[in-house]
Design a protein around this motif. Structure first.
Motif, PDB file in Angstrom:
ATOM      1  N   ILE A   1      -6.318   9.907  -9.541  1.00  0.00           N
ATOM      2  CA  ILE A   1      -7.358   9.385  -8.715  1.00  0.00           C
ATOM      3  C   ILE A   1      -7.994   8.027  -9.113  1.00  0.00           C
ATOM      4  O   ILE A   1      -8.282   7.032  -8.060  1.00  0.00           O
ATOM      5  CB  ILE A   1      -8.385  10.189  -8.376  1.00  0.00           C
ATOM      6  CG1 ILE A   1      -8.282  11.572  -7.745  1.00  0.00           C
ATOM      7  CG2 ILE A   1      -9.896   9.737  -7.754  1.00  0.00           C
ATOM      8  CD1 ILE A   1      -9.146  12.558  -7.312  1.00  0.00           C
TER       9      ILE A   1
ATOM     10  N   TYR B   1       0.701   8.010  -6.698  1.00  0.00           N
ATOM     11  CA  TYR B   1      -0.397   9.214  -6.822  1.00  0.00           C
ATOM     12  C   TYR B   1       0.180  10.249  -7.146  1.00  0.00           C
ATOM     13  O   TYR B   1      -0.301  11.081  -7.937  1.00  0.00           O
ATOM     14  CB  TYR B   1      -1.098   8.908  -5.522  1.00  0.00           C
ATOM     15  CG  TYR B   1      -2.261   9.975  -5.480  1.00  0.00           C
ATOM     16  CD1 TYR B   1      -3.297   9.876  -6.232  1.00  0.00           C
ATOM     17  CD2 TYR B   1      -2.043  11.129  -4.711  1.00  0.00           C
ATOM     18  CE1 TYR B   1      -4.380  11.112  -6.167  1.00  0.00           C
ATOM     19  CE2 TYR B   1      -2.793  12.022  -4.733  1.00  0.00           C
ATOM     20  CZ  TYR B   1      -4.109  11.965  -5.248  1.00  0.00           C
ATOM     21  OH  TYR B   1      -4.768  13.052  -5.304  1.00  0.00           O
ATOM     22  N   PHE B   2       1.077  10.674  -6.262  1.00  0.00           N
ATOM     23  CA  PHE B   2       1.747  12.054  -6.288  1.00  0.00           C
ATOM     24  C   PHE B   2       2.518  12.394  -7.747  1.00  0.00           C
ATOM     25  O   PHE B   2       2.652  13.279  -8.294  1.00  0.00           O
ATOM     26  CB  PHE B   2       2.543  12.385  -5.215  1.00  0.00           C
ATOM     27  CG  PHE B   2       1.796  12.781  -4.030  1.00  0.00           C
ATOM     28  CD1 PHE B   2       1.094  14.021  -3.822  1.00  0.00           C
ATOM     29  CD2 PHE B   2       1.794  11.716  -2.641  1.00  0.00           C
ATOM     30  CE1 PHE B   2       0.212  14.256  -2.808  1.00  0.00           C
ATOM     31  CE2 PHE B   2       0.995  12.165  -1.888  1.00  0.00           C
ATOM     32  CZ  PHE B   2       0.177  13.509  -1.541  1.00  0.00           C
TER      33      PHE B   2
ATOM     34  N   ALA C   1       0.010  12.857  -9.978  1.00  0.00           N
ATOM     35  CA  ALA C   1      -0.924  13.885  -9.910  1.00  0.00           C
ATOM     36  C   ALA C   1      -0.112  15.230 -10.056  1.00  0.00           C
ATOM     37  O   ALA C   1      -0.705  16.137 -10.543  1.00  0.00           O
ATOM     38  CB  ALA C   1      -1.440  13.900  -8.391  1.00  0.00           C
TER      39      ALA C   1
ATOM     40  N   ARG D   1      -4.429  14.494 -15.452  1.00  0.00           N
ATOM     41  CA  ARG D   1      -3.652  13.794 -14.528  1.00  0.00           C
ATOM     42  C   ARG D   1      -4.434  13.789 -13.425  1.00  0.00           C
ATOM     43  O   ARG D   1      -4.395  12.683 -12.457  1.00  0.00           O
ATOM     44  CB  ARG D   1      -2.151  14.484 -14.071  1.00  0.00           C
ATOM     45  CG  ARG D   1      -2.555  16.031 -13.871  1.00  0.00           C
ATOM     46  CD  ARG D   1      -0.904  16.562 -13.476  1.00  0.00           C
ATOM     47  NE  ARG D   1      -1.277  17.914 -12.854  1.00  0.00           N
ATOM     48  CZ  ARG D   1      -1.303  19.074 -13.636  1.00  0.00           C
ATOM     49  NH1 ARG D   1      -1.250  19.126 -15.030  1.00  0.00           N
ATOM     50  NH2 ARG D   1      -1.648  20.188 -12.831  1.00  0.00           N
ATOM     51  N   ALA D   2      -5.325  14.668 -12.947  1.00  0.00           N
ATOM     52  CA  ALA D   2      -6.193  14.436 -11.800  1.00  0.00           C
ATOM     53  C   ALA D   2      -6.989  13.392 -11.794  1.00  0.00           C
ATOM     54  O   ALA D   2      -7.128  12.215 -10.883  1.00  0.00           O
ATOM     55  CB  ALA D   2      -6.838  15.840 -11.391  1.00  0.00           C
TER      56      ALA D   2
ATOM     57  N   GLU E   1       0.901  -1.235  -0.089  1.00  0.00           N
ATOM     58  CA  GLU E   1      -0.101   0.144   0.165  1.00  0.00           C
ATOM     59  C   GLU E   1       1.020   1.340   0.084  1.00  0.00           C
ATOM     60  O   GLU E   1       0.506   2.135  -0.447  1.00  0.00           O
ATOM     61  CB  GLU E   1      -0.801   0.042   1.329  1.00  0.00           C
ATOM     62  CG  GLU E   1      -1.928  -0.978   1.223  1.00  0.00           C
ATOM     63  CD  GLU E   1      -3.149  -0.650   0.576  1.00  0.00           C
ATOM     64  OE1 GLU E   1      -3.230  -0.728  -0.548  1.00  0.00           O
ATOM     65  OE2 GLU E   1      -4.112  -0.170   1.296  1.00  0.00           O
ATOM     66  N   THR E   2       2.016   1.218   0.720  1.00  0.00           N
ATOM     67  CA  THR E   2       2.996   2.383   0.672  1.00  0.00           C
ATOM     68  C   THR E   2       3.017   2.714  -0.634  1.00  0.00           C
ATOM     69  O   THR E   2       3.558   4.118  -1.109  1.00  0.00           O
ATOM     70  CB  THR E   2       4.153   1.874   1.299  1.00  0.00           C
ATOM     71  OG1 THR E   2       3.865   1.499   2.717  1.00  0.00           O
ATOM     72  CG2 THR E   2       5.201   2.958   1.499  1.00  0.00           C
TER      73      THR E   2
ATOM     74  N   VAL F   1       1.065   5.695  -2.516  1.00  0.00           N
ATOM     75  CA  VAL F   1       1.096   7.226  -2.417  1.00  0.00           C
ATOM     76  C   VAL F   1       2.133   7.735  -3.190  1.00  0.00           C
ATOM     77  O   VAL F   1       1.731   8.609  -3.970  1.00  0.00           O
ATOM     78  CB  VAL F   1       1.296   7.246  -0.949  1.00  0.00           C
ATOM     79  CG1 VAL F   1       1.407   8.862  -0.694  1.00  0.00           C
ATOM     80  CG2 VAL F   1       0.171   6.627  -0.022  1.00  0.00           C
TER      81      VAL F   1
ATOM     82  N   MET G   1      -5.584   5.332  -7.818  1.00  0.00           N
ATOM     83  CA  MET G   1      -5.499   5.121  -6.370  1.00  0.00           C
ATOM     84  C   MET G   1      -6.740   4.263  -6.005  1.00  0.00           C
ATOM     85  O   MET G   1      -6.629   3.319  -5.218  1.00  0.00           O
ATOM     86  CB  MET G   1      -5.536   6.586  -5.896  1.00  0.00           C
ATOM     87  CG  MET G   1      -5.296   6.356  -4.314  1.00  0.00           C
ATOM     88  SD  MET G   1      -3.718   6.417  -3.770  1.00  0.00           S
ATOM     89  CE  MET G   1      -3.735   6.783  -2.063  1.00  0.00           C
ATOM     90  N   ILE G   2      -7.995   4.848  -6.586  1.00  0.00           N
ATOM     91  CA  ILE G   2      -9.223   4.113  -6.020  1.00  0.00           C
ATOM     92  C   ILE G   2      -9.350   2.734  -6.448  1.00  0.00           C
ATOM     93  O   ILE G   2      -9.568   1.725  -5.710  1.00  0.00           O
ATOM     94  CB  ILE G   2     -10.373   4.842  -6.626  1.00  0.00           C
ATOM     95  CG1 ILE G   2     -10.527   6.481  -6.421  1.00  0.00           C
ATOM     96  CG2 ILE G   2     -11.801   4.166  -6.114  1.00  0.00           C
ATOM     97  CD1 ILE G   2     -11.125   6.749  -4.910  1.00  0.00           C
TER      98      ILE G   2
END
Lengths: 485, 512
Positions: free
Chosen positions: B162, B146-147, B150, B157-158, B139-140, B143, B165-166
C-alpha cells in the motif's frame, strides 16, 4: 403556437422509450395476479426485454432529434446519452436483482414494475426541457426509488433506509419546487430556453433568479448526494437491498446530474459566475467528506456509499469548470462510474448471502482463492474507482481534471487529485483482504456465481476496459452532445 | 519491419492472454509457457539492436490514431537511451521469470500474468513518444507490482504494497497536472491539441509556469527513482517483495524515474532545468541520497534491505549525472542505470537464492558460504565488485564517467560522490566478508550450490557486466547522439563553446 392535441408520430417516436417502459411496467402489474407462480418467475425476463426494447428505441430516437410535446421534452445527444445510460443501468440492475430476489425469496412483480417506473422517470429527467418536466421526472423516479429502498418489508434496516430517504428526499424536492416557482415568477416561464433568454437579457430580477438557483441547487445536490446534502446516502445505501443500492448510486444519480447540468448550463448560464463558487465548495466538501469518511468504514456498503459521495464530488469539479469539455467530462465520468459501482455492488450482493449477513470488508477474506474470477472482477472495479489506467475510471478522472485546469481551477484540481490518491487507500485495503488473507468462513461457504450476476459482472468489466483503452468513441459523442444550444 | 516496436511491446501481452486460458492445475505447463513467452519477448527485441542506426534520432517510429479529439496518439519510437533501456527490460523480464521457477509455488498463473503485464507497461514507458500514452503505461506498471508485493511478499507485505502504491500515486497525479499545464500552454500558443513530445517541446512556457511544471514532474519522477527524501517506500517494497519482484523493481522500475528526467524534464523544460537553483537542489538531493544510502547500508542487519538501500545510493549517481547537464554526466548516468540494473539485479537474485535455501535474510545467520557454495560465492563477488565500481567491471565505467561529468560542474560534487564510492566498497566488502568468509555454521554447512538453471540466470548478467566493463565503446556510441540532443537542448551551443565536435552535426562516419 397552439399545440395540436394529438402529437405527431415523430414526437411519439422520440418519446418511445418512456412509452415502452410504462407499458411494460403496467403490464407486469396487471399480469402478475393472473399468472401461475412458475410463469411469475418470467417477469424479470420480461422487464429485461422491456428495458432492451427501450434501449433500442432510445438509440433509434437519436436519429430524429428534436422537441416533443410542445417543447416539454427534447431529444438531443445529451438526452440520448443519459437515456441510454440509465437504461443500461436498469439492465444491469435486473441482472443482479434476479438472483438476489430469488435468494431472499422476495421475487415479485411489483419490484420489476417499480424499477421500470423509476427508470421511466429518469428518462424523462434526461430529456426534460422544462422545469415542470424536470419536477415530474424527479418525482416519478424518486417515489419508485423510495419504495424500492424499503422493498424488503421485514428488514428493519431497509425500512429505516426507505423512511429516511423518503423524508429527506421530499424535503429536498420541496426546495426544488420552490425554486421552480420562483423561476416562473422571475422569468414568466418554465421553459429552459425562455428562462435563459430572460436571465441573459436581464429581464428577470437578479435577486429572484439567485434565490431560485440556490434553492434548486439544494434540491439537486441532495439528489446527487453532494455535500453538504449528502447525509442520507450512507444510511440509505447501507440499509437498502444491495442491488437497489447499486441502482440508486448509478441511475437516479446520473439522471439527477443530467438535469442539474442542463438546468444550470442553460437557464442559469447567465449567472454562472455566481453559482460556480458554490459548486466549487460543494465539490471540495463532497470529495473530502466522502473520502475521509470512507477511510474509516468497515462495512462494505457503507464504504461504497461514502465513496459515491466522493465521486459525486469529482463530477461536481467538472461542473464547476462550466465548459463544454467540463460537461462532456461529467457525462463520461458518470458512464464509467455507473459501470464500476454497479459491478462493485453486484459482488457485494453475491458475497452478502441470504439476509445480507456478510457485508463487512473482512468477509471478503480470501475471495481470490475461492472465486478468482469474481475477485478479479472486483479488482477491476476497485482499480477503476481509484482511477488507474486501462480502466474507464482513469480517463473519467483525466477528463475531469483536464476540464478543471482548462477553466483555471488549479487549486480544485490539485486538491481533487490529492483526494483521489487518499481514496486509493481504502480501495486497496479491500484488495489486500481479498487477495492476501486466507479464506474465511464466508468465502468458504460461498455458492457458485448465478448466471444473472455473471452477466452483471462481465458486462461492466468489458465496458470499463474498453473505456480505459479506447475512450475516444464515447468521449467524442459526449463532447458533441454537451452543447446546450 | 514497420511494427517492430509494437511486436516487442505486445509479445508479453499475447503471452499473457494465452496464459489466462491455461489450466491453473498444470503448474509446469504454466511455468514453461511463461518462460517461453518472456524468452520470445527477449528474442523479438534483438532485431532492435541489429537494426538500430546510431546516426539517427528516433527510430522504428510508429504512429496511429488513439484519441484524436484530445490530440493523443499511439506514437512509439526509441533513440539510443530508449534502446538500451528496452533491451535491459526484455532481458531482465525474462531472467526474473526464469528465476521464479522454484521460488513461487502458489497462484502461479496470477504471478506470471502480473509479470507479463508489468513487462508491457515498462516497455511502453520506454517507447512512448506521446506524453499521455507514456502516462498510461507509467501508471499501468503500478498495479502488477502492487499485487506482486501484496500476494507473494514477506511478513509486512500489506503495509509495503500500500505504501508503494500510495507514494507513487501521489507523485504521479501531480505529474499529471504538470503534463496538463504544459498541454494547455501548447494549445494556447499553437491552437493545436497535442500530447506529442515533439510538439510539446516547441512550447514556450513563462518562467514561473516552467518552474511549477518542473516540480510537478519532479514529484512524479523523484518518487520513482527514488530520490531523497521520497525514498522511504523503497526499502519496504524491496524487502517485502518476492525475489523476482525486487529484481524487476530495482533493475527496471526505478529507471523509469531517471528516464523521465531525461526524456521529459530536461528536453521539455530546458530553461528551468539549467536554472542554477534547480541544478543545485537536484545535486544536493542526489548527494544526500548517495551518502545517506551508503551509510544506511552499513547499518543494516537484513541482507535484502542492505541491497535496497544501496539502490538509493546508486540512483543518486544517476540523478547527479543527469543534472551535471554535460555529455559525460548524462551518458554516464544512462550507463550507470544499465549497470545498476545488472549488478543490483544480481545482488537481489543472490539474496533470493540464499533465502530460498535458508528462509532468513539476517546477515548474522550466514558466514563461511565460500567453502560450501564456491560457485555462488564467485558470482556474489563479481556482483559486488561490479556494484562497487571496480575495474574491469561495468560499474567502474558508469561511475567514472559520472564523476568526470560532475567534476566539470563542481569539484565538491565529484568529491562527495567519491566518498560515496568509498563507502560503497566498504559496505559491499563487509557484507561479503560477513556472509561468505569465515567458518560455516552447522545450518549453512549443507547448502546446495547453484543449480544449472540458476547459473543460466546469472550467466547473461555476468557477461554483460564484463562486456560493458571491457568494451564500453558500443554503448557510448549508441548514446552519443541522444545525449548530445539533450545537452544541446538544455545548454544550446555547449559543443561549440567547449570546442567539441558535436555528434549532431558531424557526419557519423567521420567520427570513427
Amino acid at each position: 403556437m397552439p399545440a395540436s392535441l394529438w402529437p405527431s408520430w415523430a414526437e411519439m417516436l422520440r418519446f418511445l422509450p418512456e412509452i415502452i417502459l410504462t407499458v411494460a411496467g403496467t403490464l407486469i402489474m396487471m399480469l402478475e395476479p393472473v399468472l401461475g407462480s412458475r410463469s411469475r418467475r418470467g417477469l424479470g425476463q420480461f422487464a429485461l426485454a422491456g428495458l432492451s426494447a427501450a434501449l433500442a428505441a432510445a438509440v433509434v430516437a437519436d436519429g430524429s432529434p428534436g422537441p416533443a410535446f410542445s417543447n416539454m421534452l427534447v431529444v438531443d445527444g445529451f438526452a440520448t446519452f443519459f437515456r441510454v445510460l440509465v437504461l443500461a443501468v436498469g439492465i444491469l440492475t435486473v441482472c443482479s436483482s434476479y438472483p438476489y430476489l430469488n435468494r431472499e425469496g422476495a421475487s415479485s412483480g411489483e419490484y420489476w414494475a417499480l424499477l421500470l417506473f423509476s427508470i421511466t422517470g429518469q428518462c424523462v429527467m434526461a430529456s426534460a426541457n422544462e422545469l415542470i418536466m424536470v419536477f415530474i421526472g424527479i418525482e416519478i423516479s424518486s417515489i419508485s426509488s423510495y419504495v424500492l429502498a424499503g422493498y424488503l418489508r421485514d428488514d428493519k434496516r431497509a425500512n429505516e433506509a426507505a423512511l429516511k430517504y423518503f423524508l429527506l428526499g421530499s424535503f429536498a424536492t420541496a426546495f426544488l419546487l420552490y425554486g421552480i416557482a420562483l423561476v416562473y415568477g422571475a422569468a414568466k416561464s418554465t421553459n429552459l430556453a425562455v428562462v435563459r433568454a430572460a436571465v441573459e437579457k436581464g429581464e428577470a430580477p437578479l435577486l429572484l433568479v439567485g434565490i431560485a438557483a440556490a434553492l434548486m441547487f439544494v434540491g439537486f445536490a441532495f439528489k446527487v448526494s453532494g455535500a453538504p446534502f449528502q447525509m442520507w446516502a450512507p444510511d440509505v445505501y447501507q440499509g437498502a437491498p444491495a442491488p437497489v443500492s447499486a441502482f440508486l448510486s448509478a441511475g437516479p444519480k446520473a439522471a439527477a446530474f443530467a438535469v442539474f447540468l442542463r438546468v444550470f448550463m442553460t437557464a442559469f448560464q447567465g449567472v454562472s459566475d455566481r453559482w460556480a463558487p458554490v459548486v466549487w465548495i460543494s465539490a471540495l466538501l463532497s470529495m473530502s467528506i466522502g473520502n475521509f469518511a470512507a477511510l474509516r468504514q468497515s462495512n462494505l456498503k457503507r464504504m461504497l456509499a461514502y465513496s459515491s459521495i466522493a465521486h459525486a464530488g469529482y463530477v461536481l469539479v467538472a461542473m464547476a469548470a462550466r465548459s463544454q469539455s467540463g460537461s462532456a467530462a461529467v457525462m463520461f465520468y458518470l458512464a464509467a462510474y455507473a459501470l464500476m459501482n454497479m459491478g462493485a455492488f453486484a459482488v457485494v450482493a453475491h458475497v452478502a448471502g441470504k439476509g445480507e449477513r456478510y457485508v463487512e470488508i473482512q468477509d471478503l477474506a480470501g475471495l481470490a482463492q475461492r472465486q478468482p474470477l469474481t475477485a478479479a472482477a472486483l479488482a477491476v472495479f476497485l482499480l477503476s474507482l481509484i482511477g488507474v489506467p486501462l480502466t474507464g475510471g482513469f480517463f473519467g478522472k483525466f477528463y475531469i481534471f483536464k476540464a478543471a485546469l482548462e477553466s483555471r481551477l488549479i487549486w480544485l484540481a490539485v486538491l481533487g487529485l490529492l483526494n483521489s490518491a487518499v481514496a486509493a487507500y481504502y480501495y486497496l485495503r479491500i484488495l489486500v483482504v481479498m487477495y492476501m488473507e486466507e479464506p474465511g468462513e464466508v468465502t468458504n461457504g460461498l455458492g457458485p456465481l448465478p448466471l444473472g450476476l455473471k452477466a452483471a459482472l462481465a458486462m461492466p468489466v468489458v465496458g470499463l476496459l474498453v473505456l480505459g483503452i479506447f475512450p475516444s468513441g464515447l468521449l467524442d459523442y459526449a463532447v458533441k452532445s454537451a452543447k446546450f444550444w | 519491419m514497420d511494427h517492430l516496436l509494437s511486436i516487442v511491446l505486445f509479445t508479453p501481452l499475447l503471452g499473457l492472454l494465452v496464459l489466462l486460458f491455461l489450466p491453473s492445475s498444470n503448474k509446469n505447463l504454466i511455468r514453461w509457457w511463461a518462460n517461453l513467452a518472456s524468452f520470445a519477448g527477449l528474442l523479438v527485441s534483438i532485431p532492435l539492436i541489429t537494426g538500430f542506426d546510431r546516426t539517427k534520432d528516433f527510430q522504428f517510429v510508429e504512429t496511429a490514431a488513439w484519441i484524436p479529439s484530445i490530440g493523443a496518439s499511439y506514437h512509439l519510437g526509441i533513440d539510443g537511451i530508449g534502446l538500451v533501456l528496452v533491451i535491459l527490460t526484455t532481458l531482465l523480464g525474462f531472467l526474473s521469470i526464469l528465476s521464479s521457477w522454484t521460488a513461487i509455488e502458489d497462484r502461479l498463473k496470477e504471478y506470471y500474468a502480473f509479470f507479463l503485464l508489468q513487462q508491457v507497461g515498462m516497455l511502453g514507458v520506454f517507447m512512448a513518444l506521446d506524453f499521455l500514452l507514456f502516462f498510461v503505461f507509467w501508471e499501468t506498471v503500478l498495479v502488477p507490482m502492487y499485487f506482486i508485493i501484496a500476494i507473494w511478499g514477506g511478513q509486512r507485505r500489506a503495509y509495503a504494497a500500500i505504501k508503494f502504491m500510495i507514494y507513487t500515486l501521489i507523485g504521479s497525479v501531480l505529474m499529471l497536472l504538470g503534463i496538463l499545464a504544459l498541454y494547455f500552454y501548447h494549445q494556447s500558443q499553437f491552437q493545436v491539441l497535442s500530447f506529442d513530445i515533439a510538439d510539446l517541446m516547441k512550447t514556450n512556457l513563462p518562467a514561473g509556469v516552467g518552474w511549477w511544471v518542473f516540480w510537478a514532474f519532479f514529484l512524479g519522477f523523484a518518487v520513482k527513482v527514488p530520490m531523497f527524501p521520497f525514498h522511504t517506500w523503497l526499502p519496504d517494497a524491496h524487502t517485502e517483495a518476492p525475489t523476482a519482484g525486487s529484481v524487476i523493481l530495482a533493475s527496471v522500475l526505478l529507471k523509469m524515474g531517471t528516464y523521465g528526467f531525461l526524456r521529459f524534464s530536461l528536453p521539455l523544460l530546458p530553461d528551468t532545468s539549467r536554472n542554477p537553483q534547480v541544478v543545485n537542489i537536484m545535486a544536493v538531493l542526489s548527494i544526500i541520497g548517495i551518502i545517506y544510502g551508503a551509510l544506511a547500508c552499513l547499518m543494516q542487519k537484513d541482507w535484502k534491505k542492505l541491497v535496497a538501500y544501496s539502490s538509493v545510493s546508486h540512483l543518486g549517481y544517476c540523478t547527479l549525472g543527469i543534472f551535471s547537464l554535460n555529455p559525460a554526466g548524462i551518458a554516464g548516468s544512462v550507463i550507470q542505470q544499465i549497470n545498476h540494473g545488472i549488478s543490483t539485479g544480481m545482488l537481489f537474485l543472490i539474496v533470493g537464492i540464499v533465502y530460498e535455501r535458508r528462509h532468513t535474510r539476517e546477515i548474522a545467520e550466514y558466514g563461511g558460504l565460500f567453502k560450501v557454495m564456491p560457485v555462488f560465492s564467485m558470482v556474489f563477488l563479481i556482483a559486488a565488485l561490479s556494484s562497487m565500481g571496480m575495474p574491469p567491471l561495468n560499474g567502474f565505467i558508469g561511475e567514472f564517467t559520472i564523476l568526470q561529468g560532475a567534476y566539470q560542474m563542481s569539484f565538491n560534487w565529484a568529491l562527495w560522490s567519491a566518498v560515496g564510492i568509498a563507502l560503497g566498497a566498504a559496505y559491499l566488502l563487509w557484507l561479503f566478508q560477513r556472509t561468505m568468509l569465515g567458518e560455516a555454521s552447522e545450518k549453512n554447512g549443507k547448502l546446495l550450490d547453484l543449480s544449472p538453471r540458476e547459473i543460466a540466470v546469472f550467466a547473461p548478467l555476468i557477461l554483460a557486466a564484463f562486456w560493458i566493463g571491457l568494451h564500453p565503446k558500443p554503448m557510448f556510441q549508441v548514446l552519443e547522439r541522444p545525449v548530445a540532443q539533450i545537452v544541446e537542448r538544455v545548454r544550446p551551443g555547449y559543443f561549440a563553446e567547449h570546442k567539441l565536435a558535436s555528434p549532431l552535426t558531424t557526419p557519423a562516419a567521420s567520427l570513427r
